[in-house]
Design an enzyme around this catalytic site. Sequence first.
Site, PDB file in Angstrom:
ATOM      1  N   GLY A  81       0.782  -1.232   0.000  1.00  7.49           N
ATOM      2  CA  GLY A  81       0.000   0.000   0.000  1.00  7.49           C
ATOM      3  C   GLY A  81       0.816   1.285   0.000  1.00  7.49           C
ATOM      4  O   GLY A  81       0.445   2.267  -0.629  1.00  7.49           O
ATOM      5  N   ASP A 140      -5.786   3.098  10.293  1.00  6.72           N
ATOM      6  CA  ASP A 140      -7.209   2.791  10.408  1.00  6.72           C
ATOM      7  C   ASP A 140      -7.480   2.364  11.851  1.00  6.72           C
ATOM      8  O   ASP A 140      -7.540   3.216  12.741  1.00  6.72           O
ATOM      9  CB  ASP A 140      -7.519   1.702   9.365  1.00  6.72           C
ATOM     10  CG  ASP A 140      -8.977   1.357   9.239  1.00  6.72           C
ATOM     11  OD1 ASP A 140      -9.825   2.211   9.507  1.00  6.72           O
ATOM     12  OD2 ASP A 140      -9.286   0.211   8.858  1.00  6.72           O
ATOM     13  N   LYS A 168      -7.746   7.579   9.267  1.00  2.00           N
ATOM     14  CA  LYS A 168      -9.190   7.448   9.515  1.00  2.00           C
ATOM     15  C   LYS A 168      -9.378   7.390  11.021  1.00  2.00           C
ATOM     16  O   LYS A 168      -9.545   6.325  11.602  1.00  2.00           O
ATOM     17  CB  LYS A 168      -9.688   6.115   8.927  1.00  2.00           C
ATOM     18  CG  LYS A 168     -10.114   6.140   7.503  1.00  2.00           C
ATOM     19  CD  LYS A 168     -10.919   4.872   7.221  1.00  2.00           C
ATOM     20  CE  LYS A 168     -10.603   4.269   5.904  1.00  2.00           C
ATOM     21  NZ  LYS A 168     -11.161   2.925   5.716  1.00  2.00           N
ATOM     22  N   PHE A 189     -14.243   3.453   2.595  1.00  2.00           N
ATOM     23  CA  PHE A 189     -13.206   2.615   1.998  1.00  2.00           C
ATOM     24  C   PHE A 189     -12.657   3.296   0.750  1.00  2.00           C
ATOM     25  O   PHE A 189     -13.380   3.540  -0.207  1.00  2.00           O
ATOM     26  CB  PHE A 189     -13.747   1.223   1.658  1.00  2.00           C
ATOM     27  CG  PHE A 189     -12.664   0.303   1.185  1.00  2.00           C
ATOM     28  CD1 PHE A 189     -11.758  -0.242   2.083  1.00  2.00           C
ATOM     29  CD2 PHE A 189     -12.519   0.019  -0.164  1.00  2.00           C
ATOM     30  CE1 PHE A 189     -10.727  -1.069   1.643  1.00  2.00           C
ATOM     31  CE2 PHE A 189     -11.492  -0.812  -0.609  1.00  2.00           C
ATOM     32  CZ  PHE A 189     -10.602  -1.352   0.301  1.00  2.00           C
ATOM     33  N   ASP A 196      -5.509  -0.429  -2.497  1.00  2.00           N
ATOM     34  CA  ASP A 196      -6.194  -1.343  -3.411  1.00  2.00           C
ATOM     35  C   ASP A 196      -7.523  -1.842  -2.869  1.00  2.00           C
ATOM     36  O   ASP A 196      -7.815  -1.715  -1.674  1.00  2.00           O
ATOM     37  CB  ASP A 196      -5.315  -2.575  -3.654  1.00  2.00           C
ATOM     38  CG  ASP A 196      -5.276  -3.497  -2.432  1.00  2.00           C
ATOM     39  OD1 ASP A 196      -5.073  -2.993  -1.300  1.00  2.00           O
ATOM     40  OD2 ASP A 196      -5.476  -4.716  -2.591  1.00  2.00           O
ATOM     41  N   ARG A 202      -4.548   0.324  -7.430  1.00  2.00           N
ATOM     42  CA  ARG A 202      -3.346   0.921  -6.829  1.00  2.00           C
ATOM     43  C   ARG A 202      -2.740   1.990  -7.729  1.00  2.00           C
ATOM     44  O   ARG A 202      -2.066   2.892  -7.266  1.00  2.00           O
ATOM     45  CB  ARG A 202      -2.270  -0.157  -6.588  1.00  2.00           C
ATOM     46  CG  ARG A 202      -2.609  -1.161  -5.506  1.00  2.00           C
ATOM     47  CD  ARG A 202      -1.341  -1.906  -5.099  1.00  2.00           C
ATOM     48  NE  ARG A 202      -1.617  -3.140  -4.377  1.00  2.00           N
ATOM     49  CZ  ARG A 202      -1.854  -3.223  -3.072  1.00  2.00           C
ATOM     50  NH1 ARG A 202      -1.862  -2.142  -2.334  1.00  2.00           N
ATOM     51  NH2 ARG A 202      -2.061  -4.388  -2.497  1.00  2.00           N
TER      52      ARG A 202
HETATM   53  P1  5GP Z   1      -5.186  -0.961  10.505  1.00  2.00           P
HETATM   54  O1  5GP Z   1      -4.307  -2.061  10.996  1.00  2.00           O
HETATM   55  O2  5GP Z   1      -4.782   0.406  11.002  1.00  2.00           O
HETATM   56  O3  5GP Z   1      -6.630  -1.260  10.773  1.00  2.00           O
HETATM   57  O4  5GP Z   1      -5.144  -0.987   8.949  1.00  2.00           O
HETATM   58  C1  5GP Z   1      -4.126  -0.523   8.241  1.00  2.00           C
HETATM   59  C2  5GP Z   1      -4.135  -1.168   6.877  1.00  2.00           C
HETATM   60  O5  5GP Z   1      -5.461  -1.475   6.433  1.00  2.00           O
HETATM   61  C3  5GP Z   1      -3.588  -0.209   5.867  1.00  2.00           C
HETATM   62  O6  5GP Z   1      -2.203  -0.386   5.732  1.00  2.00           O
HETATM   63  C4  5GP Z   1      -4.335  -0.611   4.617  1.00  2.00           C
HETATM   64  O7  5GP Z   1      -3.627  -1.656   3.983  1.00  2.00           O
HETATM   65  C5  5GP Z   1      -5.645  -1.159   5.083  1.00  2.00           C
HETATM   66  N1  5GP Z   1      -6.730  -0.156   4.978  1.00  2.00           N
HETATM   67  C6  5GP Z   1      -7.363   0.505   5.960  1.00  2.00           C
HETATM   68  N2  5GP Z   1      -8.323   1.309   5.489  1.00  2.00           N
HETATM   69  C7  5GP Z   1      -8.288   1.159   4.150  1.00  2.00           C
HETATM   70  C8  5GP Z   1      -9.047   1.752   3.069  1.00  2.00           C
HETATM   71  O8  5GP Z   1      -9.939   2.592   3.220  1.00  2.00           O
HETATM   72  N3  5GP Z   1      -8.713   1.340   1.825  1.00  2.00           N
HETATM   73  C9  5GP Z   1      -7.739   0.427   1.567  1.00  2.00           C
HETATM   74  N4  5GP Z   1      -7.512   0.107   0.296  1.00  2.00           N
HETATM   75  N5  5GP Z   1      -7.013  -0.144   2.545  1.00  2.00           N
HETATM   76  C10 5GP Z   1      -7.286   0.222   3.822  1.00  2.00           C
HETATM   77 MG    MG Z   2      -1.477  -1.574   4.233  1.00  2.00          MG
END
Ligand code: 5GP
Ligand code: MG
Length: 223
Positions: A81, A140, A168, A189, A196, A202
Amino acid sequence: MRRPNFRRARRTEKLPAAPPSVWLAASLAVMPKSKRTSLHPDLAEVLLTEAQIKRRVKSIAREIKAAYGDSEFTIISLINGAVLFTADLMREIDNPVRLDCIRVSSYGTKTKSIGTPQIIHSLTLDIKKRHVLLIDDILDTGKTLKLVSELILKLHPASLRTCVLLDKKARREVPIEADFVGFEIPDKFVVGYGLDFAERYRNLSGIGVLKPEKQTTAGWSAG
Ligand code: 5GP
Ligand code: MG
């Protein structure tokens, strides 16, 4: 040694005058309506155009430069990402930098984080006594950044800072903030600029919200 701020709020002295949420609100206010949907037909709206991302990447690079001075540091990018963000950000920084990558388990064909992320591929460089800048595309729930930060700290770096393009905030489950944040975005999202859905989108130059009806791989042919 500098440790990540799992509990403290992000340091504000290195941020631009306006908070990231204001950056996004201001950007949307001036964006013509046509630009809000023209990036890709599968998007419900465009959140960030290529030009807006480019401008912010340059200013994050200045914040990073202010934090590190002329010192060398090691960038650790969370792939896939953060690939585009890392590549663009690195080119705005003139410090001596080293680059390594960590691969964490992905969402696959889902659009929400479930369970605990797993490290699929770890570091190859030695980061002991090195200044480390960890870069991810989006913060996130916070589980990924926390997991990887803890792994890095076990390897005794001289310092650790974290940088994410998107935040977020509303979705946070783990109390962690990044040191450098590009934009705060709503709980939707998003895809593009490295992000992606099931490995697609991407390569979009900007970032947008994927239409709910496109959040499925049903009907995709292998190619
Ligand atoms: P976390 O562990 O903070 O919940 O998630 C982080 C990872 O989730 C990010 O590196 C990403 O890969 C994925 N992610 C979180 N939100 C989104 C989103 O809105 N779109 C996409 N494509 N990936 C997300
Ligand atoms: Mg990621």
